[in-house]
Design an enzyme around this catalytic site. Structure first.
Site, PDB file in Angstrom:
ATOM      1  NE  ARG A 144      41.324  38.976  39.156  1.00 10.49           N
ATOM      2  CZ  ARG A 144      41.128  39.811  40.174  1.00 10.49           C
ATOM      3  NH1 ARG A 144      41.884  39.727  41.235  1.00 10.49           N
ATOM      4  NH2 ARG A 144      40.182  40.708  40.133  1.00 10.49           N
ATOM      5  CD  GLU A 167      33.038  42.036  49.121  1.00 10.53           C
ATOM      6  OE1 GLU A 167      33.684  42.526  48.159  1.00 10.53           O
ATOM      7  OE2 GLU A 167      32.320  41.030  49.003  1.00 10.53           O
ATOM      8  CG  ASP A 214      31.990  37.620  49.440  1.00 12.79           C
ATOM      9  OD1 ASP A 214      31.736  38.191  48.361  1.00 12.79           O
ATOM     10  OD2 ASP A 214      33.138  37.538  49.916  1.00 12.79           O
ATOM     11  CD1 TRP A 238      41.658  35.399  43.151  1.00 11.19           C
ATOM     12  CD2 TRP A 238      42.961  34.900  41.402  1.00 11.19           C
ATOM     13  NE1 TRP A 238      42.946  35.291  43.593  1.00 11.19           N
ATOM     14  CE2 TRP A 238      43.771  35.000  42.546  1.00 11.19           C
ATOM     15  CE3 TRP A 238      43.555  34.603  40.171  1.00 11.19           C
ATOM     16  CZ2 TRP A 238      45.152  34.806  42.504  1.00 11.19           C
ATOM     17  CZ3 TRP A 238      44.935  34.402  40.136  1.00 11.19           C
ATOM     18  CH2 TRP A 238      45.709  34.509  41.291  1.00 11.19           C
ATOM     19  CG  MET A 271      49.808  55.122  53.374  1.00 13.17           C
ATOM     20  SD  MET A 271      48.749  54.116  54.435  1.00 13.17           S
ATOM     21  CE  MET A 271      48.134  55.388  55.558  1.00 13.17           C
TER      22      MET A 271
HETATM   23 CA    CA Z   1      32.904  39.565  46.947  1.00 21.01          CA
END
Ligand code: CA
Length: 738
Positions: free
Chosen positions: A156, A219, A341, A430, A703
């Protein structure tokens, strides 16, 4: 249990480690650098100083921080492009980033040069007048951390200061670059717990004499913290932890003693407890304070993580830190004892406002929890708060104490399935909002959506570097993930009882022009869906600029919400635009490529990702510019003939279970997803399957390697399952062509 967790992962955390479509980014021949031309060559590059930043309005041709000024208003005083002439807007230039992941950064433009970051922490320095590349930097980030980047290997933004460009690489290295050459000057590893799941996607923030960065992973099993480094040497100056550790070990700094009193002494210290700072930092040179927004508590279910309850400081809060000392000046918790959350990491805006007849230095914030806060930034005292979207987790914010009034009956899912508003996507996430002092309005890309939420924490073990949220959910969007919710819970939802008296669950993406003093919406502009909520730019020309997930770039009347101009780009846009002026010409720039949820892993059919793919572009507009090219539509390639199936039905079923638990969050069959649809694997990829999955052969492309969780037998079973899917698709294709 695994099916629950997978469903949740698909919903909320879509992207634990997606294979990358990025390629060719290190092709040196294609990226020869050219020195900046014209005005850019006249001054030392990137020479942003405290004096210049404080007087940013006097240099409207520049865009000094990700939000332009120190307060990150995302507003520019420039008026050359305005409501009267914006219909003449056209393409000035575009620059290909040779990436296929989401672009989320707002470009910084200083003295003719643009600095913008992309996936993994790649940095592009571009002549802002011509679009010619000045330099390009690839941090060669370790793609293993893609597994812990919930919502894409995005970045960002950069910070620019006194000739240096700072960027956080996905793998946790904070890197200082020479702004003239792009050469690396120093790097510091900001990840101190290698055994936990962290990723770095946020922009660093320069605060006084230090550069500060946080991380993501709440998380998973991350313990949130920010680290501050010397601007010139990269030496660690201080570190501030957001949540305490096990009191038996003692705390690292005094504020944590206070925080620890808001946690059960028998909290789940083993799962990190969250609070990660993955975005939303802003330095206030007027008060010498660094404000940071902190992430959700983990596990989400408080009964599990802190059984006796408590506010669980400093999760879901705004903190003011003295950057010289690393000591806390004040804190304001937006969601006490978060269970939903509700990150407070969303970008903050600093400005001055008259509230209740009194002038205040304020901090404006629209975190995930659905409220809009006006805080006095000198003291952290709440001046006002009001919900901008449907909310039911709280009945309001007590104006005296500043504390949220929880609505346990509506939102505490410990005693059963609940429909909670807003969803973990947030009332606002965001995507930057903007504030115009001209109109007195804040422009917020908001989301109206709820989530059915259930406790699944019973007997949950700590799963190292994996999801540990202990809940499952289903968003009220028509997501393709409904099959992940057990039938008995689906039945409860469709019975209608839960919906009684609840807000309209129809999900919407809505740009809201919000009066922060009156705390009410002045106008609203609905977007194509909850997933369509790009960041915002406001200008002195009375315009709001915003891209769309459907691949358009819009100019909107800041006072009425009327769309005045719409340019088709094809490419999905989620980032906020910037504007600047060189040699008397105003430009508007945006980084275009869809990313985040759900564009990365399950893009809707009308999104730019699904129709045009996701090749990254920096697109720049000016008055009387040219036509904006639209990428060719993606053609669906045929499924190649798969290898012969040698596995039995039991192995294939086992492979499906392992795939669902670990791979399906990224490798969907939805057209336009960044991770490949594995039914299309070539013979060469089939041959390398285990080298990729267990051996990490494509780690550099994002990956990750899975040998810590999956063994040889697991990998073979997954491979067999994919081969069976591929045969189904191949046979159907052959039948259709006959
Ligand atoms: Ca979160």
């Amino acid at each position: 249990m695994s099916k629950w967790t997978t469903g949740w992962a698909l919903l909320v955390l879509a992207l634990a480690g997606c294979d990358s479509g990025d390629n060719g980014t290190t092709d040196a021949a294609a990226r020869e650098t050219t020195p900046p031309q014209g005005s850019a060559a006249q001054t030392p590059p990137a020479n942003i100083t405290r004096d210049r930043l404080l007087a940013a309005d006097g240099e409207p041709g520049n865009w000094f921080t990700t939000g332009r000024d120190f307060g990150k208003t995302h507003h520019s005083p420039l008026t050359d492009i305005n409501t009267g002439n914006v219909d003449r807007l056209g393409l000035a230039w575009e620059y290909e980033t040779f990436t296929r992941r989401g672009l989320q950064a707002t470009p910084i433009v200083v003295d003719g040069v643009m600095y913008v970051s992309g996936p993994f922490g790649k940095v592009f320095a571009i002549n802002a007048e011509t679009g010619e590349e000045v330099w390009y930097f690839d941090p060669q980030a370790d793609g293993q951390h893609a597994r812990y980047a919930c919502c894409g290997v995005v970045n960002r933004g950069v910070a620019v200061w006194k000739g240096k460009v700072y960027v956080g690489a996905l793998d946790g290295r904070l890197i200082a670059l020479d702004a003239a050459s792009g050469d690396k000057l120093w790097e510091a590893n900001t990840f101190i717990y290698p055994e936990r799941g962290y990723a770095s996607t946020g922009a660093p923030e320069v605060a006084g004499n230090v550069v500060v960065i946080g991380n993501a992973g709440a998380e998973f099993d991350a313990r949130g913290y920010v680290s501050a480094y010397d601007l010139d040497t990269g030496e660690l100056k201080w570190r501030f932890f957001i949540v305490p550790r096990d009191p038996a070990e003692g705390q690292e700094h005094p504020e944590l003693e206070m925080a620890a009193r808001t946690w059960d002494p028998n909290s789940r210290w083993d799962i990190g407890l969250g609070g990660t700072v993955w975005d939303g930092m802003v330095y206030d040179p007027e008060l010498n304070l660094l404000y940071i927004g902190t992430g959700n508590a983990n596990s989400y279910n408080q009964d599990e993580r802190s059984p006796s309850g408590g506010d669980n400081l400093f999760t879901s809060s705004v903190l003011a830190i003295n950057p010289d000392t690393g000591r806390l000046a004040w804190h304001y918790q937006e969601t006490p004892g978060d269970q939903w959350d509700f990150d407070s990491d969303q970008p903050m805006i600093l400005t001055d406002l008259t509230v209740g007849g009194e002038a205040h230095k304020v901090l404006l914030h629209a975190p995930k929890n659905g409220f809009f806060y006006v805080l006095d930034r000198e003291t952290g005292k709440l001046l006002s708060a009001r919900n901008i979207v449907p909310v039911n987790w709280a009945k309001g914010i007590d104006p005296e104490t500043g504390r949220a009034i929880l609505n346990k009956e509506a939102a505490d899912y410990g005693d059963g399935l609940k429909l909670v508003f807003p969803s973990p996507a947030g009332g606002h996430s965001w995507n930057p909002m903007a504030y115009s002092a001209d109109t007195g309005l804040v422009y917020i890309p908001a989301i109206e959506m709820g989530m059915y939420t259930t406790d699944t924490s019973q007997g949950q073990d700590h799963r190292p570097r994996q999801h540990n949220m202990g809940v499952a959910g289903l968003m009220t969007s028509n997501s393709p993930f409904g099959d992940a919710m057990p039938a008995e819970d689906m039945a409860k939802i469709s019975s209608g009882g839960l919906l009684e008296g609840a807000p309209d669950p129809t999900p919407r993406g809505v740009l809201k022009a919000w009066d922060p003093v009156a705390q009410k919406a002045v106008w609203e502009l609905e977007s194509a869906g909850w997933w369509d909520r790009a960041g915002v730019l406001s200008t002195g020309g009375g315009l709001i600029f915003q891209g769309t997930g459907t691949g358009y770039f819009r100019a909107i009347d800041a006072r009425t919400g009327k769309i005045l101009k719409e340019i088709k780009t094809g490419t999905a846009i989620v980032a906020a635009p910037a504007t600047y002026r060189i040699n008397g010409v105003q430009y508007v720039a945006v980084a275009a490529a869809g990313g985040g949820i759900p564009l990365t892993m399950a893009p809707p059919a009308d999104s730019g990702n699904a129709i045009y793919g996701n090749d990254g572009r920096i697109i720049v507009f000016k008055l009387d510019g040219g036509e904006t090219p639209v990428p060719a539509k993606v053609e669906r390639a045929p499924v190649p003939e798969p290898p012969i199936q040698t596995a039995d039905a039991e192995t294939i079923a086992r492979g499906e279970a392992v795939f669902s638990a670990n791979c399906r969050a990224c490798h969907t069959q939805v057209p336009g997803s960044v991770a490949p649809d594995l039914r299309h694997m070539t013979a060469a990829t089939h041959a390398e399957f285990k080298d990729i999955v267990l051996g990490g052969k494509r780690r550099s492309l994002g990956m990750p390697q899975w040998d810590d969780l999956l063994n040889d037998e697991d990998a073979n079973a997954v491979h067999a399952y994919i081969i069976s899917l591929a045969w189904d698709a191949y046979r159907a294709q052959q039948e259709n062509s006959n």
